[in-house]
Design a protein around this motif. Structure first.
Motif, PDB file in Angstrom:
ATOM      1  N   LEU A 143       0.863  -1.177   0.000  1.00 56.87           N
ATOM      2  CA  LEU A 143       0.000   0.000   0.000  1.00 56.87           C
ATOM      3  C   LEU A 143       0.904   1.233   0.000  1.00 56.87           C
ATOM      4  CD1 LEU A 143      -2.747   1.475   0.283  1.00 56.87           C
ATOM      5  CD2 LEU A 143      -2.444   1.279   2.778  1.00 56.87           C
ATOM      6  N   THR A 144       0.720   2.139  -0.996  1.00 57.22           N
ATOM      7  CA  THR A 144       1.536   3.347  -1.113  1.00 57.22           C
ATOM      8  C   THR A 144       0.631   4.564  -1.108  1.00 57.22           C
ATOM      9  OG1 THR A 144       3.200   2.175  -2.415  1.00 57.22           O
ATOM     10  CG2 THR A 144       3.238   4.576  -2.502  1.00 57.22           C
ATOM     11  N   ILE A 145       0.953   5.549  -0.264  1.00 58.19           N
ATOM     12  CA  ILE A 145       0.215   6.807  -0.193  1.00 58.19           C
ATOM     13  C   ILE A 145       1.204   7.926  -0.500  1.00 58.19           C
ATOM     14  CG2 ILE A 145      -1.190   8.356   1.199  1.00 58.19           C
ATOM     15  CD1 ILE A 145      -2.006   5.997   2.886  1.00 58.19           C
ATOM     16  N   SER A 146       1.048   8.576  -1.651  1.00 59.56           N
ATOM     17  CA  SER A 146       1.896   9.715  -2.010  1.00 59.56           C
ATOM     18  C   SER A 146       1.289  10.986  -1.440  1.00 59.56           C
ATOM     19  CB  SER A 146       2.024   9.827  -3.536  1.00 59.56           C
ATOM     20  OG  SER A 146       2.559   8.645  -4.079  1.00 59.56           O
ATOM     21  N   GLU A 147       2.168  11.909  -1.079  1.00 53.62           N
ATOM     22  CA  GLU A 147       1.736  13.199  -0.553  1.00 53.62           C
ATOM     23  C   GLU A 147       0.796  13.008   0.637  1.00 53.62           C
ATOM     24  OE1 GLU A 147       0.221  15.758  -3.587  1.00 53.62           O
ATOM     25  OE2 GLU A 147       1.643  15.018  -5.090  1.00 53.62           O
ATOM     26  N   VAL A 148       1.324  12.354   1.662  1.00 60.84           N
ATOM     27  CA  VAL A 148       0.484  12.098   2.830  1.00 60.84           C
ATOM     28  C   VAL A 148       0.076  13.422   3.478  1.00 60.84           C
ATOM     29  CG1 VAL A 148       1.524   9.854   3.266  1.00 60.84           C
ATOM     30  CG2 VAL A 148       2.505  11.899   4.324  1.00 60.84           C
ATOM     31  N   GLY A 149      -1.113  13.397   4.077  1.00 62.39           N
ATOM     32  CA  GLY A 149      -1.615  14.547   4.828  1.00 62.39           C
ATOM     33  C   GLY A 149      -1.819  14.175   6.276  1.00 62.39           C
ATOM     34  N   LEU A 150      -2.254  15.168   7.058  1.00 58.91           N
ATOM     35  CA  LEU A 150      -2.480  14.903   8.481  1.00 58.91           C
ATOM     36  C   LEU A 150      -3.561  13.849   8.688  1.00 58.91           C
ATOM     37  CD1 LEU A 150      -2.331  18.572   9.826  1.00 58.91           C
ATOM     38  CD2 LEU A 150      -0.520  16.842   9.841  1.00 58.91           C
ATOM     39  N   GLU A 151      -4.506  13.741   7.713  1.00 61.76           N
ATOM     40  CA  GLU A 151      -5.584  12.770   7.860  1.00 61.76           C
ATOM     41  C   GLU A 151      -5.105  11.336   7.665  1.00 61.76           C
ATOM     42  OE1 GLU A 151      -5.429  14.068   3.536  1.00 61.76           O
ATOM     43  OE2 GLU A 151      -5.235  15.001   5.524  1.00 61.76           O
ATOM     44  N   ASP A 152      -3.861  11.146   7.201  1.00 63.01           N
ATOM     45  CA  ASP A 152      -3.366   9.800   6.942  1.00 63.01           C
ATOM     46  C   ASP A 152      -2.616   9.204   8.126  1.00 63.01           C
ATOM     47  OD1 ASP A 152      -4.275   9.733   4.247  1.00 63.01           O
ATOM     48  OD2 ASP A 152      -2.565  10.961   3.628  1.00 63.01           O
ATOM     49  N   LYS A 153      -2.501   9.927   9.228  1.00 67.94           N
ATOM     50  CA  LYS A 153      -1.788   9.354  10.349  1.00 67.94           C
ATOM     51  C   LYS A 153      -2.721   8.446  11.146  1.00 67.94           C
ATOM     52  CE  LYS A 153      -2.523  13.216  13.571  1.00 67.94           C
ATOM     53  NZ  LYS A 153      -1.823  14.219  14.425  1.00 67.94           N
ATOM     54  N   GLY A 154      -2.110   7.492  11.869  1.00 67.18           N
ATOM     55  CA  GLY A 154      -2.909   6.547  12.651  1.00 67.18           C
ATOM     56  C   GLY A 154      -2.247   5.185  12.631  1.00 67.18           C
ATOM     57  N   THR A 155      -3.045   4.156  13.000  1.00 72.42           N
ATOM     58  CA  THR A 155      -2.549   2.784  13.088  1.00 72.42           C
ATOM     59  C   THR A 155      -3.013   2.001  11.869  1.00 72.42           C
ATOM     60  OG1 THR A 155      -2.619   2.853  15.502  1.00 72.42           O
ATOM     61  CG2 THR A 155      -2.523   0.676  14.463  1.00 72.42           C
ATOM     62  N   TYR A 156      -2.029   1.442  11.159  1.00 70.20           N
ATOM     63  CA  TYR A 156      -2.319   0.651   9.959  1.00 70.20           C
ATOM     64  C   TYR A 156      -2.155  -0.818  10.275  1.00 70.20           C
ATOM     65  CZ  TYR A 156      -2.288   4.871   7.055  1.00 70.20           C
ATOM     66  OH  TYR A 156      -2.597   6.085   6.491  1.00 70.20           O
ATOM     67  N   GLN A 157      -3.063  -1.637   9.683  1.00 71.40           N
ATOM     68  CA  GLN A 157      -2.998  -3.083   9.800  1.00 71.40           C
ATOM     69  C   GLN A 157      -3.400  -3.695   8.467  1.00 71.40           C
ATOM     70  OE1 GLN A 157      -5.741  -3.112  13.285  1.00 71.40           O
ATOM     71  NE2 GLN A 157      -4.278  -4.576  14.190  1.00 71.40           N
ATOM     72  N   CYS A 158      -2.983  -4.940   8.287  1.00 67.41           N
ATOM     73  CA  CYS A 158      -3.485  -5.690   7.133  1.00 67.41           C
ATOM     74  C   CYS A 158      -4.124  -6.971   7.660  1.00 67.41           C
ATOM     75  CB  CYS A 158      -2.404  -5.978   6.105  1.00 67.41           C
ATOM     76  SG  CYS A 158      -1.082  -7.072   6.647  1.00 67.41           S
ATOM     77  N   SER A 159      -5.282  -7.286   7.145  1.00 69.61           N
ATOM     78  CA  SER A 159      -6.025  -8.491   7.538  1.00 69.61           C
ATOM     79  C   SER A 159      -5.956  -9.472   6.385  1.00 69.61           C
ATOM     80  CB  SER A 159      -7.479  -8.140   7.863  1.00 69.61           C
ATOM     81  OG  SER A 159      -8.228  -9.308   8.094  1.00 69.61           O
ATOM     82  N   VAL A 160      -5.442 -10.670   6.664  1.00 70.69           N
ATOM     83  CA  VAL A 160      -5.252 -11.686   5.625  1.00 70.69           C
ATOM     84  C   VAL A 160      -6.193 -12.842   5.921  1.00 70.69           C
ATOM     85  CG1 VAL A 160      -3.649 -13.223   4.480  1.00 70.69           C
ATOM     86  CG2 VAL A 160      -2.863 -10.990   5.305  1.00 70.69           C
ATOM     87  N   SER A 161      -7.011 -13.181   4.929  1.00 74.21           N
ATOM     88  CA  SER A 161      -7.935 -14.319   5.055  1.00 74.21           C
ATOM     89  C   SER A 161      -7.537 -15.375   4.048  1.00 74.21           C
ATOM     90  CB  SER A 161      -9.386 -13.886   4.806  1.00 74.21           C
ATOM     91  OG  SER A 161      -9.778 -12.903   5.742  1.00 74.21           O
ATOM     92  N   GLU A 162      -7.351 -16.615   4.556  1.00 75.49           N
ATOM     93  CA  GLU A 162      -7.007 -17.715   3.650  1.00 75.49           C
ATOM     94  C   GLU A 162      -8.288 -18.330   3.128  1.00 75.49           C
ATOM     95  OE1 GLU A 162      -4.418 -21.871   3.591  1.00 75.49           O
ATOM     96  OE2 GLU A 162      -4.747 -20.782   5.474  1.00 75.49           O
ATOM     97  N   MET A 163      -8.406 -18.419   1.789  1.00 74.91           N
ATOM     98  CA  MET A 163      -9.601 -18.953   1.139  1.00 74.91           C
ATOM     99  C   MET A 163      -9.254 -20.315   0.546  1.00 74.91           C
ATOM    100  SD  MET A 163     -11.097 -16.106   1.816  1.00 74.91           S
ATOM    101  CE  MET A 163     -12.686 -16.285   1.058  1.00 74.91           C
ATOM    102  N   LYS A 164     -10.213 -21.229   0.675  1.00 80.05           N
ATOM    103  CA  LYS A 164      -9.976 -22.557   0.106  1.00 80.05           C
ATOM    104  C   LYS A 164      -9.861 -22.482  -1.400  1.00 80.05           C
ATOM    105  CE  LYS A 164     -11.620 -27.318   0.297  1.00 80.05           C
ATOM    106  NZ  LYS A 164     -12.654 -28.240   0.818  1.00 80.05           N
ATOM    107  N   THR A 165     -10.774 -21.721  -2.028  1.00 83.75           N
ATOM    108  CA  THR A 165     -10.720 -21.463  -3.474  1.00 83.75           C
ATOM    109  C   THR A 165     -10.941 -19.977  -3.669  1.00 83.75           C
ATOM    110  OG1 THR A 165     -13.085 -21.877  -3.779  1.00 83.75           O
ATOM    111  CG2 THR A 165     -11.579 -23.768  -4.043  1.00 83.75           C
ATOM    112  N   PRO A 166     -10.526 -19.412  -4.809  1.00 84.03           N
ATOM    113  CA  PRO A 166     -10.680 -17.962  -5.018  1.00 84.03           C
ATOM    114  C   PRO A 166     -12.122 -17.480  -4.950  1.00 84.03           C
ATOM    115  CG  PRO A 166      -9.121 -18.863  -6.596  1.00 84.03           C
ATOM    116  CD  PRO A 166      -9.730 -20.034  -5.893  1.00 84.03           C
ATOM    117  N   GLY A 167     -13.078 -18.351  -5.244  1.00 81.56           N
ATOM    118  CA  GLY A 167     -14.464 -17.899  -5.264  1.00 81.56           C
ATOM    119  C   GLY A 167     -15.206 -18.080  -3.961  1.00 81.56           C
TER     120      GLY A 167
END
Length: 944
Positions: free
Chosen positions: A329-353
């Motif tokens: 994830l890339t954010i160019s020209e960050v502003g004050l509204e972009d500060k905070g705690t970032y996380q990524c949630s990964v879900s394993e799927m049996k099949t893509p659908g």
């Protein structure tokens, strides 16, 4: 009471070090006790386990060409770089460790001291392990006590963020403590301890609950203290401690940020790395403060939340996956509204659908802080080429921080030789339009300059070829941005030193043999040294030659151009076809086959260099001339022997023959003979009569160059080994010692060469007279004559002649060098000859009587002053029809002629008269007496 010189000491981070593949590692290195500049240079190398004796170069602070090929791309992409902490300390950064990075690292500092004293490098070992260890390091230690320990902890449902080591019951501090984190289950972390302590406390910090399938393996320590209980393990530690948190499906998530602390306008980049089997399918959701930003489904389809769609359309937001396990994830020209705690949630799927996931794991959060941008932009200016040689490229980097949008950029050169002056190098506007300064435009000597925008805030300026030292100095980067109603600017500088190509350029010429025999080969080596790699620059070499003996300045023999063209000089065409040119690295060779005498002389080489990557047109950037080396060619040995026995020849008159014999010589030789006369007077120099070269061409000496002399002295070759000098009508003036000098000449391929010369013995010539001596006036006399008038030089015979005798007379003027000059010769038959033709019109023999041979010299000149004498010879016929022979001779005394300058006025004639001159001298005395008499008479009259 003295000066202590510090010893250079290089220190590197102590090992062995253990790091996990994919992690970012830094190795520090510093130097102390050095002399020279405050800013020292560092070079990093590695010795791989597969070849522990071979050095593989990684990166250098001074030489951009230092890395080997396997590291070049990573260094250029700043995957590996050196951060300077201060002038004598640096950090080596490897942003993403690979398993092949394991080995022994060496930090080396080039010498800047007056002499070598101390250490100049240090080494440390690095081990790179897989991201997860999937088996127990100590499977044989599964005792009951350990099982109980593991069982009690497996029910605790804990995840661990960090582990810290503290020594107990230890008087001294730990020599090293490594700290780290366990970001997610399924990964491991390595700890290295070096201490004399035997008791440690391990504290586990609680983070969040997780699956009850987690377990913990703890390798040995002498005493290990855990919260709530103590276990004593029997065996001491032998390997690093490794912690492993396995899960049922081996799924883990690692979230990292390139830079979590930013300012407005900076770029934020987050990477979410998933560890799982390659066949897994994932859905990834990006979260900011527990609110969804974007999601990427197993098919790779990207969906933005509504409030982020506009920024994504403008290119300020990007989310993509470089691979199935890496999401960015890339954010160019960050502003004050972009500060905070970032996380990524990964879900394993049996099949893509599938709509339901097998499991979902949320990464730990990363706190991103965004500070308000100030009035000025922050610029970081650096160069990867701080010290170069003329012709090398320059590479300058300008990193703009704090910009909230596109910026305009300008590069300026501040030449040190012109303080206060700056010259535009290149400019890039906000829309990417590029313009170049007048001195840097395409087609110039510096090549095609490039200004590239590497990323949103990083610009790189490349000058392909520096000209000379004037390209050194400060380079300034200026950035500007018009945003939010105000103009924000910033600037920074980097220093570059450009050394002349003439710096350190030196040529040395040498030869294996300074003296060679005729037919041998000559080899000359021109060794060139420089402070840069000559193999990378165009080089030309000139060979110059001066024959022996010198006939002028050194002549250009041959020139080898950088493109291989060979140009032969016109002054010495004999070398072409005999000489061969060659080059080996920095040595140039001139090989001359079958040396001839014409190859003897002085040689010199001159080296010319042009700048790197520039076609060598026009004048070279620098040149250096070598020392001169003399080559002597020894001709074939001569066996010439000339007869050296002295002899004498006595004649009564007529012709005389002087012989010159050759005792031994080679059959195919030719000879040149030079005849000399040594007059009988003491302290006289030999006079060259004539020289007959090897082709029999005659060349007379200056004393014998008149037609009369040439007709009397002849040289001829009587046989192959005998030469004769013929003297016709020999007279008393021809008496003296004669000898010859023989030169041996041999034809050698391209011409005649003189091998040797030999001098003969002396032959004394005497004239024997049979008659009575003539009687003449022997007294020396002198006469004066005014210039322009006549002068008569007396010469009279005092006794009577014998019947049927005839006289001949010769007048001489005494000359220096022992041989007098004959002016006039009266033959016995009455004919007159003038050996000195220049005086013929002014010489007269009036002969008022038969015994008077006085010489009259008309129109006397200043140059006629000198000493003269005459010589008489009495001739009688040896019989009727026979030759005439000299019976007697006599020489008069010397007469010195004194010349007087001519009179120019009537007054001078009058004053020169002796009576008048006496009158003038006594006139003042007479006048004084008359005046005294008049005064006395007046006095007597006055008294009366």
């Amino acid at each position: 009471t003295g000066v202590t010189i510090a010893q250079r000491q290089v220190t590197v981070q102590e090992g062995p070090l253990y790091r996990v593949r994919g992690s970012h590692i830094t190795l520090w290195c510093k130097v102390s006790g050095y002399q020279g500049p405050a800013e020292q240079n560092f070079q990093w190398s590695i010795y791989l386990p597969s070849a522990p004796e071979r050095e593989v170069q990684i990166v250098s602070t001074v030489d951009p060409s230092f890395p080997y090929a396997i590291y070049t791309q990573r260094v250029r992409g700043r995957g590996i770089f050196v951060e300077r902490l201060q002038g004598d300390a640096v950090l080596l950064h490897i942003t993403e460790l690979q398993e092949r990075d394991a080995g022994q690292y060496e930090c080396h500092t080039p010498n800047t001291d007056e002499r070598y004293f101390g250490s100049y490098s240090a080494k440390t070992n690095l081990t790179v392990t897989p991201r997860c260890i999937r088996k127990s390091l100590f499977p044989a230690w599964q005792s009951n006590k350990e099982s109980e320990l593991f069982s009690s902890w497996s029910q605790g449902c804990f995840c661990f963020l960090s582990i810290k080591f503290f020594p107990l019951a230890c008087r001294g501090p730990l020599s090293r403590t490594d700290r780290g984190t366990l970001p997610a289950p399924g990964q491991c972390y390595l700890f290295i301890l070096k201490t004399t302590c035997t008791i440690f406390t391990i504290t586990f910090q609680y983070l969040s609950p997780m699956s009850d399938k987690n377990s913990l393996l703890l390798p040995s320590a002498r005493t290990l203290v855990l919260p709530g209980r103590r276990e004593a393990w029997a065996r001491p530690p032998t390997t690093p401690l490794c912690f492993w948190l396995p899960t049922g499906t081996d799924l883990s998530v690692d979230l990292t940020a390139a830079e979590p602390s930013l300012s407005e306008g900076d770029t934020l980049q987050l990477s979410c790395v998933v560890e799982a089997p390659e066949s897994s399918n994932f859905k990834v959701v990006w979260l900011l403060n527990d609110m969804e930003v974007a999601r990427v489904d197993p098919h790779g389809v990207l969906t933005w939340e509504e409030e982020y769609e506009e920024r994504a359309r403008l290119g300020q937001l990007r989310a993509f996956k470089p691979s199935n396990t890496v999401y960015v994830l890339t954010i160019s020209e960050v502003g004050l509204e972009d500060k905070g705690t970032y996380q990524c949630s990964v879900s394993e799927m049996k099949t893509p659908g599938d709509l339901d996931s097998i499991q979902t794991i949320v990464s730990s959060g990363i706190q991103v802080d965004v500070k308000p941008a100030g009035y000025h932009l922050r610029l970081s200016v650096s160069t990867s080429t701080p010290r170069v040689t003329a012709g090398d490229p320059l590479m300058l980097h300008c990193e703009v921080q704090g910009a909230t949008g596109p910026v305009s950029l300008r590069w300026w050169h501040l030449p040190p030789q012109q303080p206060g002056h700056r010259e535009l190098v290149a400019a890039m506007e906000q829309d990417g339009t590029l313009s170049l300064g007048s001195a840097y435009r395409a087609g110039g000597a510096r090549g095609s300059l490039g200004l590239q925008k590497e990323s949103s805030g990083t610009f790189t300026l490349v000058i392909p070829s520096t000209l000379d030292e004037d390209d050194g100095g400060q380079y300034r980067c200026e950035a500007a941005q018009w945003a939010r109603g105000r103009n924000r600017t910033g600037k920074g500088e980097a220093a570059v030193t450009v050394s002349s190509m003439g710096l350190g350029l030196h040529a040395t010429l040498r030869s294996r043999m300074a003296t060679v025999s005729y037919g041998q080969s000559v080899e000359l080596f021109c060794q060139v040294a420089a402070s840069y790699a000559l193999e990378e620059v165009p080089v030309a070499v000139r060979w110059r030659f001066q024959p022996s003996p010198p006939t002028g300045p050194l002549q250009e023999l041959v020139q080898a151009l950088p493109n291989g063209t060979v140009l032969w000089g016109a002054a010495q065409p004999r070398f072409q076809g005999k000489a061969q040119l060659a080059r080996t690295d920095t040595s140039f060779r001139l090989h001359i086959h079958s040396a001839m005498p014409a190859n003897e002389g002085t040689y010199q080489c001159e080296v010319e260099v042009w700048r790197r990557n520039v076609v060598p047109l026009g004048q070279p950037a620098a040149s250096a001339s070598s020392n001169a080396v003399g080559i002597k060619v020894v001709l074939p040995e001569s066996k010439l022997q000339v007869a050296v026995k002295d002899s004498s020849v006595e004649i009564a008159g007529g012709n005389a023959a002087i012989q010159c014999g050759i005792v031994f010589a080679q059959e195919n030789s030719q000879f040149a003979v030079t005849w000399y006369l040594l007059p009988p007077l003491a302290d006289t120099k030999p006079l060259q009569i004539l020289r007959a070269n090897y082709t029999s061409v005659l060349e007379y000496g200056s004393e014998f160059s008149s037609p009369a002399q040439k007709s009397r002295f002849l040289s001829q070759r009587v046989s192959s080994s005998l030469f004769q000098l013929q003297i016709l009508s020999a007279n008393l003036g021809d008496q003296g010692s004669y000898y010859c000098v023989v030169e041996e000449w041999l034809w050698l391929v391209d011409g005649w060469y003189k091998l040797r010369e030999g001098m003969s013995g002396r032959t004394t010539l005497k004239l024997k007279l049979s008659g009575e001596q003539l009687q003449m006036e022997k007294t020396n006399d002198s006469i004066s004559a005014r210039e322009g008038e006549e002068a008569t030089l007396p010469c009279r015979l005092q006794n009577a002649l014998l019947p049927h005798s005839q006289l001949s007379a010769t007048w001489f003027q005494v000359q220096g060098g022992g041989r007098d000059s004959a002016l006039l010769s009266l033959q016995r038959d009455g004919t007159v000859r003038y050996p000195e033709g220049r005086l013929a019109a002014r010489l007269f023999l009036r002969r008022p009587s038969a015994r008077d041979f006085s010489l009259t010299l008309g129109s006397v000149q200043r140059a006629d002053a000198g000493v003269y004498y005459c010589q008489l010879q009495e001739w009688q016929q040896q019989g009727e029809g026979k030759d005439w022979a000299v019976q007697a001779l006599a020489r008069s005394g010397n007469t010195q002629l004194i010349t007087i300058p001519p009179e120019t006025t009537v007054l001078s004639r009058i004053c020169s008269s002796p009576p008048l001159l006496n009158f003038i001298l006594y006139l003042p005395l007479v006048l004084i007496l008359l005046l005294a008499l008049a005064v006395f008479c007046w006095y007597c009259k006055f008294r009366k």
